[in-house]
Design a protein around this motif. Structure first.
Motif, PDB file in Angstrom:
ATOM      1  N   ASP A 298      -3.711 -56.722  -9.569  1.00 18.40           N
ATOM      2  CA  ASP A 298      -4.757 -57.263 -10.428  1.00 18.40           C
ATOM      3  C   ASP A 298      -5.106 -56.237 -11.497  1.00 18.40           C
ATOM      4  O   ASP A 298      -5.112 -55.028 -11.252  1.00 18.40           O
ATOM      5  CB  ASP A 298      -5.989 -57.601  -9.593  1.00 18.40           C
ATOM      6  N   LEU A 299      -5.383 -56.727 -12.696  1.00 15.39           N
ATOM      7  CA  LEU A 299      -5.621 -55.812 -13.808  1.00 15.39           C
ATOM      8  C   LEU A 299      -6.776 -54.864 -13.518  1.00 15.39           C
ATOM      9  O   LEU A 299      -6.741 -53.692 -13.920  1.00 15.39           O
ATOM     10  CB  LEU A 299      -5.895 -56.602 -15.091  1.00 15.39           C
ATOM     11  N   TYR A 300      -7.811 -55.340 -12.828  1.00 12.65           N
ATOM     12  CA  TYR A 300      -8.964 -54.486 -12.542  1.00 12.65           C
ATOM     13  C   TYR A 300      -8.678 -53.496 -11.416  1.00 12.65           C
ATOM     14  O   TYR A 300      -9.432 -52.535 -11.244  1.00 12.65           O
ATOM     15  CB  TYR A 300     -10.180 -55.343 -12.193  1.00 12.65           C
TER      16      TYR A 300
ATOM     17  N   GLY B 185       0.276 -55.288 -14.171  1.00 13.90           N
ATOM     18  CA  GLY B 185      -0.603 -54.253 -13.656  1.00 13.90           C
ATOM     19  C   GLY B 185       0.114 -53.420 -12.606  1.00 13.90           C
ATOM     20  O   GLY B 185       0.807 -53.955 -11.739  1.00 13.90           O
TER      21      GLY B 185
ATOM     22  N   PHE C 232     -11.481 -55.050 -18.565  1.00  9.20           N
ATOM     23  CA  PHE C 232     -10.372 -54.278 -18.000  1.00  9.20           C
ATOM     24  C   PHE C 232      -9.792 -53.286 -19.008  1.00  9.20           C
ATOM     25  O   PHE C 232      -9.021 -52.402 -18.634  1.00  9.20           O
ATOM     26  CB  PHE C 232      -9.275 -55.219 -17.485  1.00  9.20           C
TER      27      PHE C 232
ATOM     28  N   HIS D 184     -18.179 -54.674 -11.954  1.00 13.36           N
ATOM     29  CA  HIS D 184     -16.887 -54.659 -11.291  1.00 13.36           C
ATOM     30  C   HIS D 184     -16.828 -53.632 -10.162  1.00 13.36           C
ATOM     31  O   HIS D 184     -15.817 -52.956  -9.967  1.00 13.36           O
ATOM     32  CB  HIS D 184     -15.764 -54.381 -12.301  1.00 13.36           C
TER      33      HIS D 184
ATOM     34  N   THR E 177     -14.121 -49.126 -15.427  1.00 12.99           N
ATOM     35  CA  THR E 177     -13.129 -49.830 -14.621  1.00 12.99           C
ATOM     36  C   THR E 177     -11.972 -48.885 -14.320  1.00 12.99           C
ATOM     37  O   THR E 177     -11.873 -47.795 -14.887  1.00 12.99           O
ATOM     38  CB  THR E 177     -12.604 -51.080 -15.347  1.00 12.99           C
TER      39      THR E 177
END
Length: 796
Positions: free
Chosen positions: A476-478, A463, A508, A546, A377
């Protein structure tokens, strides 16, 4: 508007990438990826990637790169991939080919992520056996932190004891000379893994291989700080004695960070003003930004190379198609001539392909495999901070060091960030406060006011997406590069995800390569188990893809060894057993260092002439120390307190668990006459307990260290003090002792009358309290008190 357009582009990209999926599963793809890497290594070719591998994975090159979008190039211009790292970081050539130490120092990132660990080295790192040894003297490092501080190196495995014996007798085996920049790259006869000497500490950032745009911005910010200091708008002047660094300590710290070793720095003093410069945090933030920039630029550089290869492959196939059509036309003409009765002497073109076609057959597939330049990720940096006010200062400084705000959308989400991470009550002028509030704030120590200035909420996560031309907060964290959060917020999210899906995994956190814990001393005053929960969730194999091109994931990610490549940075004001255990739990192949400090103690800060009695008790283990302490208190200490009948006894308890045990035991004793103040006491309960204790309505006041940490109450009416355990914050000892009303109430009313009560201080300790004891009495005294035959020591 710019943010909405960017979100649409990301959404379209995610829709295209979702079609890839894991297919036959992560394990099957990991096996194929490892096989492809082995084949590439056997050919001895540089891994530049092939269009066949990219097409076989069902993705276009523009979709690869941990979610890296084309907006990076649009906002920041051309890639800088060629200015920092030679090679693609997928092999260990930079470590083992005998290059000069200066070259290795410039390209520490490529050397660290590109190193291939042998099975023996991995076993040493994962075995958990290690020891710290004093580092050899080194320029800057040996003098920057003061005469009482020294850096220690961590050695892993069986070699730790052997190395310690060699250090004691002064023997050298030349292993450090063979290591690039002090890092042992391969297993040797001694089996040493990690650092053997401290890295060099140049005075200029280009010598570390820092990205040029970050160097430029760093120097601009330092000039701005110097101008602000000259104008008197900042708390302290900014010195410039160390080239690109403001202090020798900042220079020493950054050189260690840039070497990608684990750093445990338990010597960061508490600030006395929230506006003071913070060279330590600046060094950490610059290292984090440089790591993110190098990772992103390497991916973009490889994306560009793959695009060129795909274009060459397309042109080659078009050429082959044209030649095939020409051959078919020639065959058709020959058949027509033969049917017409003519005989031709021309040779069949199919018999011998043209030289161009033959050459194309030889190079039909690009030699080498897909570049290994990614994790599972995108997030690469995790920064844990205890409170929102620390996060506000850190993120604001990170933005300033990352870019100059030339557009209104250079920092997206800034208004929301300021609103959520500041305290509106703190914005009002001090003159607008009522006199009682101003007096109460002025009575607090300066370090307390600085620590708790602003928003002190401990539940947040943020984030941050970093590109060359812009920074997006609340990403977004990703899709983030850096995650800034509190331990309790991440632990809460992990628990919520587990409740929603018992099979969920913290994907993540699977590719975190840099873990930063700042103000670990404040975290120990919170719930440390949250830190342990978050760290345990790092670098696990993800359950979903992801949108990542699994063929470009580094081999050590696929092998489940990402933890051996993660750098951990622990910064706090003092060492504690919890933080020491976390530092030892790491297995970074780059090595680890910690700063050992000989404590001077705080006995010289005690103002009243009071008898200070330290009593030692025996405890077989750390787990049994609590029971042994309570047994010693019940048997030897409490009976004589009851017999004295004196009032005004303050019992200071560092641990809340000990506080609950002691409170229950004393409440069962009718003679205790107890008042309590803990971190969970309400304002009215605190006021009532303090008043009753001061007026003598309660003989004993039970007081926890956390209550003192968060409130710094000035307790009145103290005649005697019992430290049930020594405080983690050493200066709390002298701070509380100086609150003693020497001579007691009778002496205050009638002068130094005969028989007036003489104040006493008693402290209980055992061998497992060595860190706390050192901070109170000093390192030298602590060693003698722990080893001495006598169990009682008195200071006057």
């Amino acid at each position: 508007d710019g943010e909405e357009e960017e979100d649409e582009e990301e959404g379209e990209e995610e829709e295209e990438e979702e079609g890839d999926g894991f297919g036959t599963g992560l394990a099957h793809k990991a096996k194929n990826a490892a096989a492809a890497a082995a084949a590439a290594a056997a050919n001895g070719k540089a891994a530049k990637g092939s269009s066949a591998a990219a097409k076989g994975n069902g993705k276009s090159v523009s979709e690869s790169g941990d979610g890296e979008e084309d907006e990076d190039e649009e906002e920041g211009g051309s890639s800088e991939g060629a200015d920092d790292d030679g090679g693609d970081g997928s092999g260990a050539a930079n470590v083992t080919n005998g290059t000069a130490a200066a070259v290795a120092a410039v390209d520490c990132w490529s050397r660290h992520v590109g190193r291939e660990l042998s099975e023996a080295e991995a076993a040493e790192l994962e075995g958990g056996r290690s020891d710290y040894r004093d580092a050899p003297p080194a320029e800057v490092h040996s003098t920057a932190w003061g005469p009482n501080a020294r850096w220690q190196l961590r050695l892993y495995g069986n070699a730790a004891a052997a190395a310690g014996r060699r250090n004691k007798r002064g023997a050298t085996d030349g292993s450090s000379a063979a290591a690039a920049n002090g890092v042992v790259a391969n297993g040797n006869d001694n089996g040493i893994v990690g650092l053997t000497e401290l890295p060099a500490a140049p005075a200029t950032l280009p010598a570390y291989g820092v990205k040029e745009r970050l160097i430029t911005r760093w120097r601009e910010v330092r000039q701005e700080d110097a101008a602000a200091a000259a104008a008197g708008t900042s708390g302290a002047a900014v010195n410039q004695p160390e080239g690109d660094f403001s202090t020798a300590q900042q220079r020493s710290l950054f050189s260690l960070l840039n070497a990608y070793v684990d750093v445990h720095l338990p010597a960061r003093p508490y600030p006395t003003s929230a506006s003071d410069p913070d060279p330590t945090m600046d060094a950490v933030l610059l290292h984090a930004l440089n790591h993110v920039a190098k990772t992103a630029d390497r991916i973009k550089k490889n994306n560009h190379a793959l695009q060129q290869q795909q274009e060459q492959e397309r042109l080659r196939r078009e050429q082959e198609e044209r030649e095939r059509q020409q051959q078919q036309e020639q065959r058709k003409k020959q058949l027509q001539q033969q049917q017409g009765g003519t005989k031709g002497d021309t040779e069949d073109p199919a018999a011998a392909p043209p030289p161009a076609a033959a050459a194309a057959d030889v190079s039909s597939g690009l030699v080498g495999g897909t570049p290994r330049d990614q994790g599972f990720t995108r997030p690469k940096v995790l920064m844990l901070l205890p409170q929102r006010n620390f996060a506000f200062r850190a993120v604001r400084r990170l933005v300033a060091l990352a870019l100059r705000e030339t557009r209104s959308d250079s920092v997206q989400g800034k208004e929301k960030f300021v609103e959520q991470f500041t305290d509106p009550d703190e914005m009002q002028d001090e003159e607008s406060l009522d006199p009682a509030t101003r007096a109460r704030l002025a009575a607090k120590p300066a370090d307390h006011r600085a620590l708790f200035a602003g928003n002190v909420d401990d539940h947040f996560r943020l984030g941050i997406k970093v590109t060359k031309g812009a920074i997006r907060l609340f990403a977004d964290l990703y899709q983030s590069d850096i995650i800034v959060a509190s331990p309790v917020a991440l632990a809460t999210k992990l628990a919520e995800d587990a409740r929603a899906d018992p099979h969920a995994a913290p994907d993540f956190l699977s590719s975190i390569e840099l873990l930063i814990l700042d103000r670990t001393d404040v975290m120990t005053m919170q719930n440390w188990s949250h830190v342990e929960t978050v760290v345990a969730a790092l670098n696990r194999l993800p359950r979903q893809q992801h949108g990542t091109d699994i063929m470009r994931v580094r081999d050590w990610y696929l092998a489940g060894r990402a933890g051996l490549y993660r750098q951990t940075v622990l910064v706090g004001s003092f060492a504690s057993p919890h933080v020491n255990a976390l530092a030892r739990a790491g297995g970074n192949h780059g090595g680890a260092v910690r700063l050992a400090v000989d404590q001077p103690g705080v006995l010289s800060r005690v103002v009243p002439q009071v008898r200070q009695l330290f009593e030692r008790f025996a405890a077989a283990s750390a787990a049994e120390a609590g029971d042994a302490r309570f047994e010693f208190f019940s048997r030897a200490v409490w009976p004589r307190i009851k017999d004295s009948g004196a009032k005004g006894l303050l019992i200071f308890v560092p641990s809340y668990f000990d506080f609950v045990r002691l409170r229950n035991a004393l409440r069962a004793d009718d003679s205790a006459d107890l008042a309590v103040i803990s971190e969970y006491s309400s304002g009215s309960e605190v006021t009532r307990a303090r008043a009753r204790f001061f007026h003598g309505q309660r003989r004993v006041l039970l007081y926890t260290e956390r209550a003192h940490f968060y409130n710094r109450h000035r307790i009145r009416g103290i005649k005697d003090i019992l430290f049930y355990g020594l405080p983690d914050h050493g200066h709390y000892y002298s701070e509380l002792v100086n609150l003693l009303e020497e001579g007691g109430g009778a002496a205050a009313a009638g002068g130094a009358a005969a028989g007036a009560h003489q104040a006493t201080v008693t402290a209980l300790f055992c061998g497992w309290d060595v860190l706390q004891l050192e901070r109170v009495v000093g390192s030298g005294r602590a060693r003698r008190m722990l080893r001495g035959e006598s169990g009682t020591y008195m200071f006057c």
